[in-house]
Design a protein around this motif. Structure first.
Motif, PDB file in Angstrom:
ATOM      1  N   ALA A  51       5.047 -12.640  -3.996  1.00 43.55           N
ATOM      2  CA  ALA A  51       5.601 -11.759  -5.026  1.00 43.55           C
ATOM      3  C   ALA A  51       6.686 -12.534  -5.751  1.00 43.55           C
ATOM      4  CB  ALA A  51       6.176 -10.493  -4.400  1.00 43.55           C
ATOM      5  N   ARG A  52       6.653 -12.433  -7.055  1.00 46.79           N
ATOM      6  CA  ARG A  52       7.667 -13.081  -7.881  1.00 46.79           C
ATOM      7  C   ARG A  52       8.395 -12.026  -8.692  1.00 46.79           C
ATOM      8  NH1 ARG A  52       3.580 -16.741  -7.531  1.00 46.79           N
ATOM      9  NH2 ARG A  52       4.180 -18.914  -7.191  1.00 46.79           N
ATOM     10  N   THR A  53       9.673 -12.239  -8.834  1.00 46.05           N
ATOM     11  CA  THR A  53      10.484 -11.399  -9.696  1.00 46.05           C
ATOM     12  C   THR A  53      11.643 -12.247 -10.194  1.00 46.05           C
ATOM     13  OG1 THR A  53      11.558  -9.242  -9.896  1.00 46.05           O
ATOM     14  CG2 THR A  53      11.924 -10.417  -7.851  1.00 46.05           C
ATOM     15  N   ASP A  54      12.100 -11.952 -11.366  1.00 49.62           N
ATOM     16  CA  ASP A  54      13.191 -12.731 -11.977  1.00 49.62           C
ATOM     17  C   ASP A  54      12.872 -14.231 -11.985  1.00 49.62           C
ATOM     18  OD1 ASP A  54      14.558 -10.318 -12.224  1.00 49.62           O
ATOM     19  OD2 ASP A  54      15.708 -10.619 -10.379  1.00 49.62           O
ATOM     20  N   GLY A  55      11.589 -14.587 -12.100  1.00 47.76           N
ATOM     21  CA  GLY A  55      11.180 -15.976 -12.168  1.00 47.76           C
ATOM     22  C   GLY A  55      11.197 -16.721 -10.852  1.00 47.76           C
ATOM     23  N   LYS A  56      11.433 -16.014  -9.739  1.00 47.41           N
ATOM     24  CA  LYS A  56      11.507 -16.670  -8.439  1.00 47.41           C
ATOM     25  C   LYS A  56      10.552 -16.018  -7.459  1.00 47.41           C
ATOM     26  CE  LYS A  56      16.253 -18.185  -8.684  1.00 47.41           C
ATOM     27  NZ  LYS A  56      17.441 -18.440  -7.912  1.00 47.41           N
ATOM     28  N   MET A  57      10.102 -16.814  -6.480  1.00 45.88           N
ATOM     29  CA  MET A  57       9.300 -16.262  -5.407  1.00 45.88           C
ATOM     30  C   MET A  57      10.226 -15.445  -4.518  1.00 45.88           C
ATOM     31  SD  MET A  57       6.750 -18.126  -2.676  1.00 45.88           S
ATOM     32  CE  MET A  57       5.836 -18.958  -3.968  1.00 45.88           C
ATOM     33  N   ALA A  58       9.952 -14.162  -4.421  1.00 47.74           N
ATOM     34  CA  ALA A  58      10.832 -13.249  -3.712  1.00 47.74           C
ATOM     35  C   ALA A  58      10.274 -12.790  -2.373  1.00 47.74           C
ATOM     36  CB  ALA A  58      11.121 -12.028  -4.587  1.00 47.74           C
ATOM     37  N   GLY A  59       8.954 -12.897  -2.172  1.00 44.63           N
ATOM     38  CA  GLY A  59       8.375 -12.425  -0.927  1.00 44.63           C
ATOM     39  C   GLY A  59       7.018 -13.025  -0.671  1.00 44.63           C
ATOM     40  N   LEU A  60       6.600 -12.950   0.584  1.00 45.97           N
ATOM     41  CA  LEU A  60       5.271 -13.425   0.963  1.00 45.97           C
ATOM     42  C   LEU A  60       4.602 -12.418   1.871  1.00 45.97           C
ATOM     43  CD1 LEU A  60       5.393 -14.426   4.150  1.00 45.97           C
ATOM     44  CD2 LEU A  60       6.328 -16.478   3.150  1.00 45.97           C
ATOM     45  N   MET A  61       3.287 -12.490   1.900  1.00 50.62           N
ATOM     46  CA  MET A  61       2.489 -11.693   2.815  1.00 50.62           C
ATOM     47  C   MET A  61       1.301 -12.538   3.242  1.00 50.62           C
ATOM     48  SD  MET A  61       0.238  -8.279   2.171  1.00 50.62           S
ATOM     49  CE  MET A  61       1.547  -7.105   2.460  1.00 50.62           C
ATOM     50  N   HIS A  62       1.053 -12.555   4.551  1.00 53.19           N
ATOM     51  CA  HIS A  62      -0.134 -13.211   5.101  1.00 53.19           C
ATOM     52  C   HIS A  62      -0.951 -12.155   5.813  1.00 53.19           C
ATOM     53  CE1 HIS A  62       2.775 -16.837   5.537  1.00 53.19           C
ATOM     54  NE2 HIS A  62       2.251 -16.809   4.323  1.00 53.19           N
ATOM     55  N   TYR A  63      -2.268 -12.257   5.715  1.00 52.44           N
ATOM     56  CA  TYR A  63      -3.116 -11.275   6.379  1.00 52.44           C
ATOM     57  C   TYR A  63      -4.405 -11.925   6.857  1.00 52.44           C
ATOM     58  CZ  TYR A  63      -5.552 -11.000   1.866  1.00 52.44           C
ATOM     59  OH  TYR A  63      -6.242 -11.292   0.714  1.00 52.44           O
ATOM     60  N   ILE A  64      -5.025 -11.275   7.835  1.00 53.80           N
ATOM     61  CA  ILE A  64      -6.227 -11.793   8.474  1.00 53.80           C
ATOM     62  C   ILE A  64      -7.283 -10.697   8.487  1.00 53.80           C
ATOM     63  CG2 ILE A  64      -7.191 -12.714  10.619  1.00 53.80           C
ATOM     64  CD1 ILE A  64      -4.250 -13.611  11.268  1.00 53.80           C
ATOM     65  N   LEU A  65      -8.462 -11.020   7.968  1.00 51.93           N
ATOM     66  CA  LEU A  65      -9.597 -10.097   8.032  1.00 51.93           C
ATOM     67  C   LEU A  65     -10.434 -10.455   9.252  1.00 51.93           C
ATOM     68  CD1 LEU A  65     -10.757  -9.986   4.322  1.00 51.93           C
ATOM     69  CD2 LEU A  65      -9.577  -8.209   5.600  1.00 51.93           C
ATOM     70  N   HIS A  66     -10.866  -9.417   9.980  1.00 53.30           N
ATOM     71  CA  HIS A  66     -11.687  -9.694  11.155  1.00 53.30           C
ATOM     72  C   HIS A  66     -12.541  -8.484  11.521  1.00 53.30           C
ATOM     73  CE1 HIS A  66      -9.182  -7.362  14.036  1.00 53.30           C
ATOM     74  NE2 HIS A  66      -8.205  -7.686  13.219  1.00 53.30           N
ATOM     75  N   PRO A  67     -13.632  -8.728  12.245  1.00 53.71           N
ATOM     76  CA  PRO A  67     -14.461  -7.624  12.705  1.00 53.71           C
ATOM     77  C   PRO A  67     -13.827  -6.963  13.931  1.00 53.71           C
ATOM     78  CG  PRO A  67     -15.400  -9.697  13.430  1.00 53.71           C
ATOM     79  CD  PRO A  67     -14.200 -10.026  12.572  1.00 53.71           C
ATOM     80  N   VAL A  68     -14.223  -5.741  14.201  1.00 57.40           N
ATOM     81  CA  VAL A  68     -13.827  -5.019  15.414  1.00 57.40           C
ATOM     82  C   VAL A  68     -15.044  -4.270  15.938  1.00 57.40           C
ATOM     83  CG1 VAL A  68     -11.384  -4.766  14.837  1.00 57.40           C
ATOM     84  CG2 VAL A  68     -13.010  -3.040  14.073  1.00 57.40           C
ATOM     85  N   THR A  69     -14.923  -3.791  17.146  1.00 58.09           N
ATOM     86  CA  THR A  69     -16.049  -3.081  17.755  1.00 58.09           C
ATOM     87  C   THR A  69     -16.167  -1.640  17.277  1.00 58.09           C
ATOM     88  OG1 THR A  69     -14.686  -2.477  19.664  1.00 58.09           O
ATOM     89  CG2 THR A  69     -16.014  -4.503  19.820  1.00 58.09           C
ATOM     90  N   GLY A  70     -15.113  -1.064  16.762  1.00 57.00           N
ATOM     91  CA  GLY A  70     -15.143   0.348  16.397  1.00 57.00           C
ATOM     92  C   GLY A  70     -15.605   0.655  14.987  1.00 57.00           C
ATOM     93  N   HIS A  71     -15.837  -0.369  14.176  1.00 59.17           N
ATOM     94  CA  HIS A  71     -16.255  -0.176  12.786  1.00 59.17           C
ATOM     95  C   HIS A  71     -17.260  -1.247  12.390  1.00 59.17           C
ATOM     96  CE1 HIS A  71     -13.175   2.795  11.747  1.00 59.17           C
ATOM     97  NE2 HIS A  71     -12.348   2.080  12.482  1.00 59.17           N
ATOM     98  N   ILE A  72     -18.054  -0.935  11.406  1.00 57.36           N
ATOM     99  CA  ILE A  72     -18.950  -1.941  10.829  1.00 57.36           C
ATOM    100  C   ILE A  72     -18.177  -2.793   9.833  1.00 57.36           C
ATOM    101  CG2 ILE A  72     -20.974  -2.288   9.357  1.00 57.36           C
ATOM    102  CD1 ILE A  72     -22.118   0.280  10.676  1.00 57.36           C
ATOM    103  N   ASP A  73     -17.325  -2.143   9.050  1.00 58.64           N
ATOM    104  CA  ASP A  73     -16.538  -2.860   8.045  1.00 58.64           C
ATOM    105  C   ASP A  73     -15.387  -3.615   8.710  1.00 58.64           C
ATOM    106  OD1 ASP A  73     -18.099  -1.838   5.921  1.00 58.64           O
ATOM    107  OD2 ASP A  73     -16.977   0.041   6.010  1.00 58.64           O
TER     108      ASP A  73
END
Length: 143
Positions: A51-73
């Motif tokens: 996320a950028r605001t005021d011309g600077k990087m202000a935040g980050l987010m990392h995420y991981i997609l993965h399968p599970v046994t309780g859902h198809i998606d």
């Protein structure tokens, strides 16, 4: 305004500043290098936004997609959410979570989930209105 976008190779220097903040300055170089490589490599299920605001990087987010046994998606684990202390209380964290949730809805993920330290008041304040708190305990077995 807040601009949210994918992490780009040219973001490394600014990302590293936030990554170090996210880890309290305690992260070895090999982990940092591998995390960065995974974020940029489309083969890995590890992704990120900044996320950028005021011309600077202000935040980050990392995420991981993965399968599970309780859902198809697939499900999405929000691994890291960090906002530069100078930019907190401006809605940046919420904007990042909502951005990720919008992608998940569009791509039909089963759910988005995350962990937060119980004593992290800023995180708890944000998350109490975003998700459903489940009463589980977390157990870790280092290997």
């Amino acid at each position: 305004g807040i601009a949210i976008g994918d992490i780009r190779e040219s973001d490394f220097k600014e990302w590293l500043r936030l990554w170090d903040g996210n880890n309290g300055g305690v992260c070895n170089d090999a982990v940092t290098k591998e995390t960065w490589n995974r974020l940029l490599n489309p083969i890995f299920p590890v992704h990120g936004f900044v996320a950028r605001t005021d011309g600077k990087m202000a935040g980050l987010m990392h995420y991981i997609l993965h399968p599970v046994t309780g859902h198809i998606d697939p499900v999405c684990y929000m691994q890291d959410l960090y906002i530069d202390p100078a930019f907190r209380q401006r809605g940046i964290g919420r904007a990042l979570v909502e951005h990720l949730a919008a992608i998940g809805k569009r791509e039909k993920w089963a759910r988005l989930y995350w962990l937060a330290e119980a004593n992290n008041e800023a995180a708890q304040s944000l998350y109490k209105n975003l998700g459903i708190k489940l009463n589980f305990t977390l157990h870790v077995l280092p290997l």
